[in-house]
Design an enzyme around this catalytic site. Structure first.
Site, PDB file in Angstrom:
ATOM      1  N   ASP A  39       0.843  -1.193   0.000  1.00 47.20           N
ATOM      2  CA  ASP A  39       0.000   0.000   0.000  1.00 47.20           C
ATOM      3  C   ASP A  39       0.881   1.245   0.000  1.00 47.20           C
ATOM      4  OD1 ASP A  39       0.727   0.082   2.712  1.00 47.20           O
ATOM      5  OD2 ASP A  39      -0.992  -1.176   3.208  1.00 47.20           O
ATOM      6  N   LYS A  61      -4.589   2.630   0.393  1.00 43.49           N
ATOM      7  CA  LYS A  61      -5.800   3.239   0.927  1.00 43.49           C
ATOM      8  C   LYS A  61      -5.922   4.710   0.573  1.00 43.49           C
ATOM      9  CE  LYS A  61      -6.178  -0.139   4.557  1.00 43.49           C
ATOM     10  NZ  LYS A  61      -4.921  -0.667   5.038  1.00 43.49           N
ATOM     11  N   MET A 176      -1.953   8.237  13.317  1.00 42.98           N
ATOM     12  CA  MET A 176      -3.204   8.512  12.604  1.00 42.98           C
ATOM     13  C   MET A 176      -4.020   9.591  13.313  1.00 42.98           C
ATOM     14  SD  MET A 176      -4.299   4.563  11.866  1.00 42.98           S
ATOM     15  CE  MET A 176      -4.130   4.029  13.568  1.00 42.98           C
TER      16      MET A 176
HETATM   17  N1  SAH Z   1       2.200   0.032  10.985  1.00 44.71           N
HETATM   18  C1  SAH Z   1       2.583   1.409  10.860  1.00 44.71           C
HETATM   19  C2  SAH Z   1       1.484   2.359  11.262  1.00 44.71           C
HETATM   20  C3  SAH Z   1       0.300   2.285  10.358  1.00 44.71           C
HETATM   21  S1  SAH Z   1      -0.944   3.439  10.772  1.00 44.71           S
HETATM   22  C4  SAH Z   1       3.846   1.651  11.688  1.00 44.71           C
HETATM   23  O1  SAH Z   1       4.261   0.778  12.444  1.00 44.71           O
HETATM   24  O2  SAH Z   1       4.470   2.706  11.507  1.00 44.71           O
HETATM   25  C5  SAH Z   1      -0.491   4.815   9.787  1.00 44.71           C
HETATM   26  C6  SAH Z   1       0.050   5.910  10.634  1.00 44.71           C
HETATM   27  O3  SAH Z   1       1.431   5.712  10.867  1.00 44.71           O
HETATM   28  C7  SAH Z   1      -0.013   7.278  10.009  1.00 44.71           C
HETATM   29  O4  SAH Z   1      -1.275   7.855  10.167  1.00 44.71           O
HETATM   30  C8  SAH Z   1       1.024   8.016  10.805  1.00 44.71           C
HETATM   31  O5  SAH Z   1       0.527   8.386  12.059  1.00 44.71           O
HETATM   32  C9  SAH Z   1       2.050   6.951  11.033  1.00 44.71           C
HETATM   33  N2  SAH Z   1       3.153   7.039  10.071  1.00 44.71           N
HETATM   34  C10 SAH Z   1       3.560   6.093   9.216  1.00 44.71           C
HETATM   35  N3  SAH Z   1       4.636   6.495   8.524  1.00 44.71           N
HETATM   36  C11 SAH Z   1       4.929   7.730   8.953  1.00 44.71           C
HETATM   37  C12 SAH Z   1       5.935   8.684   8.644  1.00 44.71           C
HETATM   38  N4  SAH Z   1       6.862   8.429   7.718  1.00 44.71           N
HETATM   39  N5  SAH Z   1       5.929   9.862   9.290  1.00 44.71           N
HETATM   40  C13 SAH Z   1       5.010  10.129  10.224  1.00 44.71           C
HETATM   41  N6  SAH Z   1       4.044   9.274  10.554  1.00 44.71           N
HETATM   42  C14 SAH Z   1       3.990   8.084   9.946  1.00 44.71           C
END
Ligand code: SAH
Length: 512
Positions: A39, A61, A176
């Protein structure tokens, strides 16, 4: 497709964005995969680790894309593995941290599909680290909570025990949560947290576009809105946020946020890019040449058929050797059919390409230009001999003329063509138009000519797009070519080395 029964799903954490934060195991699984399901959070360059023939399925998404609902993703994973395929399911960050990886694993378990979880570097930890915020610190806190910020504000009841959270966790990380930032702050305030509690919001962390805004529970809402912070971003609440002033490093690198085009020139490009990347710049590699097979193999195949007629094969490039051998094998022949034929290779890389086929070239001229080859041929009597030259379609005539002048019969066949890569031009055009390129670098006259050639139909527009883009040339000759092509050259380092070039670029961009 791999053998039935061998199907397996790897739920792989792709990390937060920086390509270096994928694990070795994740990379290995990608390399083995028949199908890659991904994704939009995962860095797209990861896809390059997979086999060329692997299938790539986007199930992201993003609102603009038609994305698959979660049940369909689950079904897809089960179905592909059941068909015997090795599936790499790439998920942003860590698969089991707010990634619905738990749901996907449950479905796989229920369907009896073998799976493995390859943990990833979660954004919840990596993004604060890149912003200079340690989530725990002896002097500040011993507890961290990772919390979803995605709760529907209209939903009456919350799954989050705000009172408890506000008082128990020293550091709170919300994922998120951008859209709910004000609500998160007001819940924490209502639960009794001090308005002065430091808060940071970090957008697109670990990437060149990383943006950090810091304030406190009262001010952060306004500050984030002012800075137009958008998802993906994480919110960090707690005293550790204050350490950022001292410990920030990623955004402080000298070329952070700069985008530099590297027009690819041989082996130099990768070392040069490493240097610029370490200084914090994002390098956009711009290959100005693509190698493709000739329109037809007729000539080459005929030469391979008549192989016995030749006394010499003269090669000038790795590609020339590669395609020649490919056609040799395609005709059911191999190195043994070259017995008695002498081989010349211009340059050590070309010679190496022959070594790969178990052949040691008879002649490897010291210098890598056609003129030098002609000179070195003088040791041999070429009169009356027959010479095959498999080479690029648009190569210079000097080699064949020189060999012919020594009395040889020359047969030139097209082994490959070099063309301008169309897709790259389109992407570069967009970046330049949007003003997203800070600098274009040239490391040889040919990179200048190729670059300009790619925009030959739109020179005036190019000049307009590059109004705010600096032009850097590695040496005076390259600079002269650039000027003669109508470019305004902003910098030429004092000495002609990649190191001097990188540090001159740093100085120039730090000033501008
Ligand atoms: N499994 C992922 C999280 C998925 S939910 C993890 O472990 O990172 C998606 C959320 O992750 C986004 O809404 C944001 O809050 C965060 N996120 C993912 N990548 C990011 C990034 N490069 N910078 C800031 N927030 C990030």
């Amino acid at each position: 497709m791999s053998e039935a029964g061998k199907g397996k799903v790897y739920l792989i954490g792709a990390g937060p964005g920086d390509i270096g934060l994928l694990t070795l195991k994740g990379k290995e699984c990608l390399e083995r995969a028949d199908v890659v399901v991904y994704d939009e959070l995962a860095n797209k360059s990861f896809l390059g680790f997979a086999k060329k023939e692997a299938e790539f399925l986007y199930v992201g998404k993003k609102a603009a894309h038609h994305s698959l609902p979660q049940e369909k993703i689950n079904e897809l994973l089960v179905d592909r593995a059941a068909r015997g395929q090795v599936v790499a399911r790439l998920k942003g960050g860590d698969p089991f941290i707010f990634g619905r990886g738990g749901e996907e694993a449950s479905e796989l378990a229920a369907a009896g599909i073998p799976f493995e979880v390859v943990p990833g570097v979660t954004s919840a930890i990596a993004v604060p680290a890149y912003a200079g915020i340690p989530l725990t610190h002896r002097d500040f806190t011993a507890t961290v909570a990772l919390v979803t910020g995605h709760e529907d504000p209209t939903k009456g009841e919350s799954n989050i025990a705000w009172d408890h959270l506000a008082h128990s966790a020293g550091t709170i990380v919300f994922l998120m949560g951008v859209g709910n930032l004000s609500r998160i702050c007001s819940e924490l305030l209502r639960a009794g947290k001090s308005p002065a509690t430091p808060v940071a919001v970090i957008e697109r962390g670990t990437l060149n576009a990383q943006k950090t805004v810091a304030g406190n529970l009262e001010t952060i809402g306004g500050l984030a809105a002012e800075s137009n912070i958008r998802p993906p971003a994480i919110i960090i609440v707690g005293d550790v946020v204050g350490l950022r002033d001292k410990l920030g490093w990623f955004e402080k690198r000298p070329l952070f946020g700069r985008r530099i085009v590297v027009t690819r020139a041989r082996e130099q490009a990768s070392r040069f890019m490493t240097m610029l990347t370490e200084l914090g710049a994002e390098c956009v590699e711009f290959p100005t040449i693509e190698i493709i097979p000739p329109a037809s193999w007729e000539d080459m195949d005929e030469a391979v058929r008549d192989l016995k007629d030749f006394n010499w094969i003269v090669t000038t490039s790795v590609n020339g050797v590669g395609y020649f051998l490919e056609r040799l094998y395609a005709a059911g022949k191999d190195a043994r059919d070259l017995k008695g034929i002498r081989v010349a290779a211009i340059g050590p890389k070309t010679a190496e390409a022959w070594h790969g086929a178990g052949i040691k070239p008879d002649l490897v001229p010291e210098e890598y230009v056609a003129e030098a080859v002609i000179e070195s041929f003088k040791r041999y009597d070429l009169s009356g001999s027959s010479v095959l030259i498999p080479r690029a379609e648009e190569a210079r005539e000097i080699l064949q003329d020189g060999v012919a002048a020594m009395g040889a019969r020359v047969r030139v066949v097209t082994a490959y063509r070099t063309v301008r890569p169309v897709r790259e031009v389109q992407a570069m055009r967009e970046l330049l138009k949007e003003g997203l390129i800070d600098m274009v670098t040239f490391t040889s006259s040919s990179t200048v000519r190729n670059f300009m050639g790619m925009f030959s139909d739109e020179r005036a527009e190019l000049m307009e797009w590059m109004r705010h883009t600096s032009v850097a040339c590695i040496g005076p000759i390259t600079a002269k070519t650039a000027r003669s092509e109508g470019l305004k050259v902003d910098l030429v380092p004092e000495s002609y080395t990649i190191e001097a070039f990188a540090s001159a670029i740093r100085e120039h961009l730090e000033r501008s």
